[in-house]
Design a protein around this motif. Structure first.
Motif, PDB file in Angstrom:
ATOM      1  N   GLY A  77      12.631  -4.481  -2.412  1.00 26.77           N
ATOM      2  CA  GLY A  77      13.676  -3.497  -2.645  1.00 26.77           C
ATOM      3  C   GLY A  77      15.023  -4.082  -3.026  1.00 26.77           C
ATOM      4  N   ARG A  78      15.129  -5.418  -3.082  1.00 27.47           N
ATOM      5  CA  ARG A  78      16.391  -6.062  -3.427  1.00 27.47           C
ATOM      6  C   ARG A  78      16.336  -6.556  -4.871  1.00 27.47           C
ATOM      7  NH1 ARG A  78      17.216  -3.387   0.044  1.00 27.47           N
ATOM      8  NH2 ARG A  78      17.973  -3.822   2.154  1.00 27.47           N
ATOM      9  N   PRO A  79      17.461  -6.512  -5.614  1.00 20.26           N
ATOM     10  CA  PRO A  79      17.447  -6.924  -7.026  1.00 20.26           C
ATOM     11  C   PRO A  79      16.949  -8.356  -7.197  1.00 20.26           C
ATOM     12  CG  PRO A  79      19.511  -5.820  -6.478  1.00 20.26           C
ATOM     13  CD  PRO A  79      18.790  -6.028  -5.188  1.00 20.26           C
ATOM     14  N   TYR A  80      16.091  -8.537  -8.197  1.00 23.80           N
ATOM     15  CA  TYR A  80      15.507  -9.844  -8.475  1.00 23.80           C
ATOM     16  C   TYR A  80      16.525 -10.773  -9.126  1.00 23.80           C
ATOM     17  CZ  TYR A  80      11.662 -13.011  -9.789  1.00 23.80           C
ATOM     18  OH  TYR A  80      10.816 -14.084  -9.911  1.00 23.80           O
ATOM     19  N   LEU A  81      17.380 -10.201  -9.987  1.00 25.51           N
ATOM     20  CA  LEU A  81      18.441 -10.972 -10.632  1.00 25.51           C
ATOM     21  C   LEU A  81      19.751 -10.719  -9.906  1.00 25.51           C
ATOM     22  CD1 LEU A  81      17.911 -10.688 -14.497  1.00 25.51           C
ATOM     23  CD2 LEU A  81      17.453 -12.627 -13.015  1.00 25.51           C
ATOM     24  N   ARG A  82      20.323 -11.753  -9.393  1.00 23.77           N
ATOM     25  CA  ARG A  82      21.635 -11.666  -8.765  1.00 23.77           C
ATOM     26  C   ARG A  82      22.542 -12.699  -9.406  1.00 23.77           C
ATOM     27  NH1 ARG A  82      20.008 -11.292  -2.325  1.00 23.77           N
ATOM     28  NH2 ARG A  82      18.467  -9.635  -2.544  1.00 23.77           N
ATOM     29  N   GLY A  83      23.841 -12.529  -9.241  1.00 24.26           N
ATOM     30  CA  GLY A  83      24.791 -13.420  -9.889  1.00 24.26           C
ATOM     31  C   GLY A  83      24.657 -14.845  -9.419  1.00 24.26           C
ATOM     32  N   PHE A 141       6.033 -12.053 -12.984  1.00 21.36           N
ATOM     33  CA  PHE A 141       6.933 -12.953 -12.277  1.00 21.36           C
ATOM     34  C   PHE A 141       6.694 -12.854 -10.766  1.00 21.36           C
ATOM     35  CE2 PHE A 141       9.133 -12.493 -16.294  1.00 21.36           C
ATOM     36  CZ  PHE A 141       9.591 -13.778 -16.535  1.00 21.36           C
ATOM     37  N   PRO A 142       6.722 -13.974 -10.067  1.00 25.58           N
ATOM     38  CA  PRO A 142       6.546 -13.939  -8.602  1.00 25.58           C
ATOM     39  C   PRO A 142       7.756 -13.319  -7.933  1.00 25.58           C
ATOM     40  CG  PRO A 142       7.120 -16.159  -9.327  1.00 25.58           C
ATOM     41  CD  PRO A 142       6.940 -15.344 -10.572  1.00 25.58           C
ATOM     42  N   THR A 143       7.532 -12.391  -7.025  1.00 24.35           N
ATOM     43  CA  THR A 143       8.620 -11.747  -6.283  1.00 24.35           C
ATOM     44  C   THR A 143       8.633 -12.157  -4.814  1.00 24.35           C
ATOM     45  OG1 THR A 143       7.213  -9.811  -5.886  1.00 24.35           O
ATOM     46  CG2 THR A 143       8.644  -9.752  -7.816  1.00 24.35           C
ATOM     47  N   ILE A 144       7.671 -12.975  -4.418  1.00 22.30           N
ATOM     48  CA  ILE A 144       7.632 -13.546  -3.069  1.00 22.30           C
ATOM     49  C   ILE A 144       7.332 -15.029  -3.211  1.00 22.30           C
ATOM     50  CG2 ILE A 144       6.412 -13.566  -0.860  1.00 22.30           C
ATOM     51  CD1 ILE A 144       5.927 -10.614  -1.180  1.00 22.30           C
ATOM     52  N   MET A 145       8.086 -15.845  -2.522  1.00 25.41           N
ATOM     53  CA  MET A 145       7.924 -17.293  -2.642  1.00 25.41           C
ATOM     54  C   MET A 145       6.955 -17.810  -1.594  1.00 25.41           C
ATOM     55  SD  MET A 145      10.874 -20.250  -2.382  1.00 25.41           S
ATOM     56  CE  MET A 145      11.716 -19.649  -3.851  1.00 25.41           C
ATOM     57  N   LEU A 196      13.463  -8.244 -16.261  1.00 24.89           N
ATOM     58  CA  LEU A 196      13.911  -8.939 -15.051  1.00 24.89           C
ATOM     59  C   LEU A 196      14.917  -8.102 -14.271  1.00 24.89           C
ATOM     60  CD1 LEU A 196      14.308 -12.592 -16.416  1.00 24.89           C
ATOM     61  CD2 LEU A 196      12.569 -11.758 -14.826  1.00 24.89           C
ATOM     62  N   LEU A 197      15.725  -7.320 -14.992  1.00 24.10           N
ATOM     63  CA  LEU A 197      16.708  -6.480 -14.316  1.00 24.10           C
ATOM     64  C   LEU A 197      16.060  -5.347 -13.528  1.00 24.10           C
ATOM     65  CD1 LEU A 197      19.451  -6.256 -17.081  1.00 24.10           C
ATOM     66  CD2 LEU A 197      19.701  -7.329 -14.834  1.00 24.10           C
ATOM     67  N   THR A 198      14.845  -4.965 -13.911  1.00 18.05           N
ATOM     68  CA  THR A 198      14.161  -3.861 -13.213  1.00 18.05           C
ATOM     69  C   THR A 198      13.322  -4.340 -12.033  1.00 18.05           C
ATOM     70  OG1 THR A 198      12.207  -3.973 -14.665  1.00 18.05           O
ATOM     71  CG2 THR A 198      14.037  -2.572 -15.380  1.00 18.05           C
ATOM     72  N   ILE A 199      13.100  -5.657 -11.907  1.00 23.62           N
ATOM     73  CA  ILE A 199      12.247  -6.182 -10.849  1.00 23.62           C
ATOM     74  C   ILE A 199      13.022  -6.214  -9.534  1.00 23.62           C
ATOM     75  CG2 ILE A 199      10.891  -8.174 -10.079  1.00 23.62           C
ATOM     76  CD1 ILE A 199      10.491  -8.931 -12.954  1.00 23.62           C
ATOM     77  N   THR A 200      12.316  -5.931  -8.463  1.00 22.98           N
ATOM     78  CA  THR A 200      12.886  -6.015  -7.120  1.00 22.98           C
ATOM     79  C   THR A 200      11.984  -6.862  -6.232  1.00 22.98           C
ATOM     80  OG1 THR A 200      11.758  -3.974  -6.431  1.00 22.98           O
ATOM     81  CG2 THR A 200      14.015  -3.771  -7.294  1.00 22.98           C
ATOM     82  N   SER A 201      12.578  -7.460  -5.238  1.00 18.84           N
ATOM     83  CA  SER A 201      11.839  -8.189  -4.215  1.00 18.84           C
ATOM     84  C   SER A 201      12.142  -7.543  -2.875  1.00 18.84           C
ATOM     85  CB  SER A 201      12.252  -9.673  -4.218  1.00 18.84           C
ATOM     86  OG  SER A 201      11.616 -10.379  -3.168  1.00 18.84           O
ATOM     87  N   ILE A 218       2.325  -6.912   0.654  1.00 22.22           N
ATOM     88  CA  ILE A 218       3.695  -6.560   1.027  1.00 22.22           C
ATOM     89  C   ILE A 218       4.656  -6.508  -0.150  1.00 22.22           C
ATOM     90  CG2 ILE A 218       3.370  -7.564   3.312  1.00 22.22           C
ATOM     91  CD1 ILE A 218       4.993  -9.968   2.439  1.00 22.22           C
ATOM     92  N   GLN A 219       4.275  -7.039  -1.329  1.00 16.31           N
ATOM     93  CA  GLN A 219       5.211  -7.040  -2.443  1.00 16.31           C
ATOM     94  C   GLN A 219       5.393  -5.633  -2.999  1.00 16.31           C
ATOM     95  OE1 GLN A 219       3.598  -9.608  -5.434  1.00 16.31           O
ATOM     96  NE2 GLN A 219       1.818  -8.328  -5.838  1.00 16.31           N
ATOM     97  N   ASP A 220       6.527  -5.417  -3.659  1.00 18.47           N
ATOM     98  CA  ASP A 220       6.823  -4.110  -4.237  1.00 18.47           C
ATOM     99  C   ASP A 220       5.781  -3.757  -5.286  1.00 18.47           C
ATOM    100  OD1 ASP A 220       9.031  -3.999  -2.645  1.00 18.47           O
ATOM    101  OD2 ASP A 220      10.436  -4.655  -4.188  1.00 18.47           O
ATOM    102  N   ASN A 221       5.492  -2.469  -5.386  1.00 22.48           N
ATOM    103  CA  ASN A 221       4.474  -1.984  -6.322  1.00 22.48           C
ATOM    104  C   ASN A 221       5.073  -1.902  -7.722  1.00 22.48           C
ATOM    105  OD1 ASN A 221       2.167  -0.923  -7.434  1.00 22.48           O
ATOM    106  ND2 ASN A 221       2.493   1.143  -6.648  1.00 22.48           N
ATOM    107  N   GLN A 222       4.953  -2.974  -8.482  1.00 13.87           N
ATOM    108  CA  GLN A 222       5.498  -3.021  -9.831  1.00 13.87           C
ATOM    109  C   GLN A 222       4.657  -3.965 -10.680  1.00 13.87           C
ATOM    110  OE1 GLN A 222       9.511  -4.414  -9.271  1.00 13.87           O
ATOM    111  NE2 GLN A 222       8.882  -6.034  -7.902  1.00 13.87           N
TER     112      GLN A 222
END
Length: 472
Positions: free
Chosen positions: A448-454, A231-235, A441-446, A223-227
């Protein structure tokens, strides 16, 4: 007998249960129980089929042996008795689809065939025996609940429902894996979930091509984004309180049967530095603890690379007394600083892996004693300097501050890359590597949502959780 793939059809009762036996390969654990009724000159049979070990046939067997059932005069009365009362039977359903019947048996159900009737009674008799709810082993906390998920998906969902008594809580069921037919369930709050992410998860699970699913890691890859990223994108977590808090914040929990680890998505980079314990302290303490984890992450990532860069290229940045001490320690060392540091880091990684894989009773002792003995022996033999042993020890201790094991693995991989870059180019290369890492890190998504947020977004979530806790 007709070999219709969709329905269980046959002219005799024997042909019907023989077809089921053939489909399951006449397995040794497939139990077939015959029951004959001879009343008023009428003789008719019933056949019960179940798989021993995963099904509990006590309720059905007790029903078959009951005097009340023995007094039935016709097949209709027997069917009515079993269907209407059922005694200790939890759930009853009439089914004709042959494929669904075999799948039900593999899930622990009991099948009852009636002579001269097309209908088949499917009875839920799944055994619920398994490991009891115990303390978490991979995510320990000082303050907080001490229960953890187990290998039963129904127990796991119940642990979360105990914490979220909300009518908006939804649970969807899927089956995936061509051969394993694993049960997968999605849990979320209908009034807060991100439906775009939810639809992506539904689609990817439904269209998944995995033939075998034994653990939630299979679903994570599905289910994770194809990238391409380390770095883990699902916890993943084994703590019910962490799953409950994320569901309340609009996240989606993915439960997989036969594993105690539940997936949470979408996630951000900052969530991997959060512990469930943070919500049980006041804000200042939680902020301090998270700051320490960030410092520990960067130390585990950069400490060896900084040491290599200082010794190789940037002597002027080291105070003179310390520089003299470091070079005095390195006198007689036969390897360059990069080989020396790589050697100690590699030995430490071997010790860490050995400590994890060895029996629990001796694993910790062997890893600690091994590190002390090897480190001391390497210094006395003149293979490495004392400073390198100190740097590697600081790096190892810092890596244990991260609550999430997957993020710690990412730091371990990048550590070796930064060491090589720092040796050849110095701090300029190290700075360039950090800039490239931030760009990645700025290009990674989880989902479809940005991996780095404020960070302010994370703080607002913490405030929201405080409000939820106060409301309770």
């Amino acid at each position: 007998m007709k070999r219709d793939k969709g329905k269980l059809s046959g002219t005799t009762l024997q042909e019907k249960y023989t077809r089921i036996q053939e489909a399951l390969g006449f397995s040794a654990d497939l139990l077939v129980m015959h029951k004959e009724f001879n009343k008023g000159g009428h003789c008719f049979h019933i056949v019960l089929l179940r798989i021993d070990g995963i099904s509990d046939g006590n309720g059905v067997v007790e029903l078959f042996r009951s005097p009340e059932l023995q007094s039935m005069d016709s097949m209709d009365e027997v069917i009515g008795k079993i269907g209407d009362h059922g005694m200790n039977i939890e759930h009853k359903e009439y089914e004709k689809d042959f494929h669904k019947l075999t799948i039900s048996m593999l899930e622990g159900d009991t099948i009852i065939l009636f002579e001269g009737r097309e209908m088949v009674l499917k009875v839920s008799t799944l055994k619920t025996e398994g490991r009891q709810v115990t303390e978490p082993t991979s995510q320990t906390v000082i303050r907080g609940p001490k229960d953890a998920f187990v290998e039963s998906i129904r127990i796991n969902t119940a642990l979360v429902r105990k914490r979220i008594k909300n009518e908006q809580l939804r649970l969807e069921r899927f089956q995936s894996g061509e051969k394993s037919k694993a049960n997968i369930e999605l849990m979320y709050l209908a009034d807060q979930v991100d439906y775009e992410c939810l639809e992506k998860i539904r689609t990817r699970i439904s269209e998944g091509s995995a033939s075998l699913i034994l653990e939630s890691g299979y679903i994570e890859k599905m289910i994770q984004d194809n990238q391409k990223t380390i770095f883990p994108t699902i916890m993943n977590t084994e703590r019910p309180d962490e799953v409950a808090s994320n569901i309340l914040m609009g996240k989606i929990a993915v439960f997989v049967d036969n594993t105690p680890f539940v997936l949470i998505c979408p996630v951000t980079f900052y969530q991997f530095f959060q512990s469930p314990e943070d919500y049980y302290h006041n804000f200042n303490i939680s902020f301090l603890l998270q700051t320490l984890r960030f410092v520990g992450f960067f130390l585990s990532l950069l400490a060896p690379a900084i040491y290599v860069g200082l010794i190789t290229h940037h002597h002027a940045m080291i105070p003179t007394p310390l520089l003299i001490s470091l070079y005095a320690q390195r006198e007689g060392i036969p390897f360059p600083v990069i080989i020396e540091t790589f050697l100690m880091e590699f030995i430490y990684e071997i010790l860490r892996e050995a400590g994890v894989r060895m029996p629990r009773a001796i694993g910790q002792a062997v890893s600690i004693v091994g590190a002390l003995v090897i480190g001391q022996s390497a210094v006395e033999a003149g293979l490495v300097s004392t400073a390198v042993v100190i740097v590697v020890s600081i790096t190892a201790i810092s890596s244990f501050t991260m609550p999430n094991y997957n993020l710690a693995i990412s730091a371990r991989i990048l550590r070796f890359i930064f060491m090589g870059v720092s040796y050849f180019i110095g701090f300029y290369g190290l700075l360039l590597g950090l800039m490239m890492l931030c760009g990645h890190l700025l290009t990674i998504t989880s989902m479809g949502r940005p991996y780095l947020r404020g960070l302010d977004n994370q703080l607002s979530k913490k405030d929201k959780m405080m409000e939820i806790r106060d409301a309770k």
